[in-house]
Design a protein around this motif. Structure first.
Motif, short mmCIF file in Angstrom:
data_model
loop_
_atom_site.label_atom_id
_atom_site.label_comp_id
_atom_site.label_asym_id
_atom_site.label_seq_id
_atom_site.Cartn_x
_atom_site.Cartn_y
_atom_site.Cartn_z
N ASP A 139 49.93 39.47 41.06
CA ASP A 139 48.77 39.50 40.66
C ASP A 139 48.50 40.90 39.82
O ASP A 139 49.24 41.63 39.63
CB ASP A 139 47.76 39.83 41.67
N THR A 140 47.48 40.81 38.86
CA THR A 140 46.97 41.91 37.93
C THR A 140 46.68 43.05 38.75
O THR A 140 46.35 42.84 40.17
CB THR A 140 45.83 41.26 36.96
N TRP A 141 46.48 44.19 38.10
CA TRP A 141 46.05 45.37 38.93
C TRP A 141 44.88 45.39 39.75
O TRP A 141 44.55 45.60 40.88
CB TRP A 141 46.24 46.71 38.24
N PRO A 142 43.90 44.66 39.02
CA PRO A 142 42.41 44.82 39.75
C PRO A 142 42.49 43.91 40.93
O PRO A 142 41.80 44.12 41.66
CB PRO A 142 41.60 44.20 38.30
N VAL A 143 43.48 42.69 40.63
CA VAL A 143 43.40 41.75 41.78
C VAL A 143 44.12 42.47 43.09
O VAL A 143 43.71 42.19 44.20
CB VAL A 143 44.08 40.38 41.28
N ARG A 144 45.25 43.31 42.77
CA ARG A 144 45.85 43.93 43.77
C ARG A 144 45.10 44.94 44.59
O ARG A 144 45.16 45.02 45.87
CB ARG A 144 47.19 44.55 43.10
N TRP A 159 51.49 42.24 46.69
CA TRP A 159 50.73 41.23 45.77
C TRP A 159 51.23 41.50 44.34
O TRP A 159 50.28 41.69 43.29
CB TRP A 159 49.22 41.60 45.85
N ARG A 160 52.37 41.65 43.95
CA ARG A 160 52.99 41.97 42.84
C ARG A 160 52.90 41.07 41.67
O ARG A 160 52.91 41.28 40.44
CB ARG A 160 54.50 42.39 43.03
#
Length: 403
Positions: A216-221, A213-214
């Motif tokens: 996406d932002t870190w929170p979403v990942r 899921w690269r």
């Protein structure tokens, strides 16, 4: 070690029939091994029979499909038996429940189990083919060929959950590669519900926050990784809930593993490898009468199997490292295949599965996603070694030596 990138203009052949051919070849080769394992007096079981696909644990999976779970003290039913726990709660429900569903078509439970296994194996080749790009090249063709004689692959034809669990792990990889956390979670759930080793999907999905899921932002990942891992872990919770419903014990699985099989907690993996290597199958059970040449040379094939499985796990690791050095990256599917392969290799030894590791390791089939990127100079010798070992371990299986 790593196959160089082909020129972009070089056309690759579409071959939608390739997975079906691989599945047919796998069955043909396994039938030939079964034929070569028949005793001189003609005794033995036919490959095309349900009996030929069943071994020890198959009876437990079929009993769960028929009547569900049970656990009882052995002496309550068998006065001369040692004082341990008996029952079928040492086996997970995903495969038996699927067998029960297939049997609703009117097929016997035994035939339903074989049909489910073979459909799962065909599905494995199809999903692997898609993961390889669905184009016929030397690399993908050799990879499929290795898959037809994969180490421990005789259990991919047996009435065991190995093929179904491996298909689920491949689906999990496909979901991670596509960026679909729902597909990844579904594959992980089925893998974990089919077999304890399949629970490695939970750990892989959690780690997926760092390689999937690269976009996406870190929170979403982290949210996608945590959600998919949690849903996959529900496969284990479902198994525990079914066991509790039938026995009244949430820890029924742990009770019977410790009581009857001396398993529980973590084991020292290298010590367990030694036990697995030394296990005396030849002394434990040897078929009576004159033995076919293949069986005679195969009674200790679990030892060469351990060497080959170890070499395969190392090869997957080295191939991934070479790709990281050359390309400075692995795609999400390759990372997932790497993590799953190494985890599948280690888990049986951490759990102390000295008599079943060779069939559990068949789930390392997922590592072929990376082996497809290895050089032909690696793939061809690997294919030769796998073919020879497939015949030897298959002979152990069809002669009734393996469980």
């Amino acid at each position: 070690m790593v196959e160089p990138t082909r020129p972009a203009g070089r056309e690759k052949r579409r071959a939608p029939w390739a997975p079906v051919v691989a599945w047919l070849v796998s069955n043909l080769l396994t039938w030939m091994v079964a034929r070569a394992s028949v005793s001189a007096d003609g005794s033995g079981v036919a490959y095309w029979s349900t009996g030929g696909r069943s071994r020890w644990d198959s009876a437990h999976y079929l009993s769960i499909a028929r009547t569900g779970y049970e656990m009882f003290r052995c002496r309550d039913r068998y006065p001369d038996f040692r004082d341990v726990m008996c029952g079928n709660v040492a086996w997970f429900p995903g495969y038996p429940m699927a067998v029960r569903a297939v049997s609703a078509t009117g097929l016997s439970y035994e035939l339903s189990a074989v049909v489910l296994t073979e459909v799962s194996l065909l599905g494995m080749f199809v999903v692997l083919w898609r993961l390889l790009g669905a184009r016929l090249t030397w690399a993908t063709g050799l990879t499929l060929a290795i898959g037809t004689v994969f180490p421990g692959g005789v259990y991919l034809h047996a009435a065991f959950p190995v093929a179904t669990a491996t298909l689920a792990l491949l689906v999990c990889i496909a979901g991670v590669r596509r960026g679909s956390w729902g597909v990844a979670a579904a594959g992980g759930f089925v893998a974990a519900a089919c077999h304890p080793v399949g629970a490695v999907a939970v750990g892989m999905l959690l780690a997926g926050a760092f390689f999937a899921w690269r976009g996406d932002t870190w929170p979403v990942r982290f949210a996608k990784a945590g959600s998919s891992a949690a849903l996959a872990g529900c496969g284990v919770l479902w198994a525990k809930w079914l066991m509790w419903q039938a026995t009244g014990h949430w820890d029924a699985y742990e009770i019977i593993q410790e009581s009857s099989y001396g398993q529980g907690g973590l084991h020292q993996p290298f010590e367990e490898m030694g036990k697995a290597y030394r296990f005396p199958f030849r002394d434990w059970y040897t078929p009576e009468g004159p033995l076919p040449p293949l069986v005679e040379h195969a009674l200790e094939a679990h030892r060469t199997q351990l060497w080959l499985n170890t070499a395969f796990a190392v090869l997957v690791l080295v191939t991934a490292a070479a790709l990281l050095v050359r390309d400075r990256r692995l795609d999400a599917g390759q990372w997932a295949a790497l993590v799953l392969t190494e985890a599948v290799f280690l888990v049986p030894f951490l759990a102390g599965a000295e008599m079943s590791w060779y069939r559990n390791h068949a789930q390392m089939f997922v590592g072929l996603v990376l082996v497809a990127r290895a050089s032909r100079w690696v793939q061809v010798p690997l294919l030769a070694c796998c073919a020879l070992q497939y015949a030897l371990l298959g002979a152990m299986f069809f002669s009734g030596v393996l469980v």
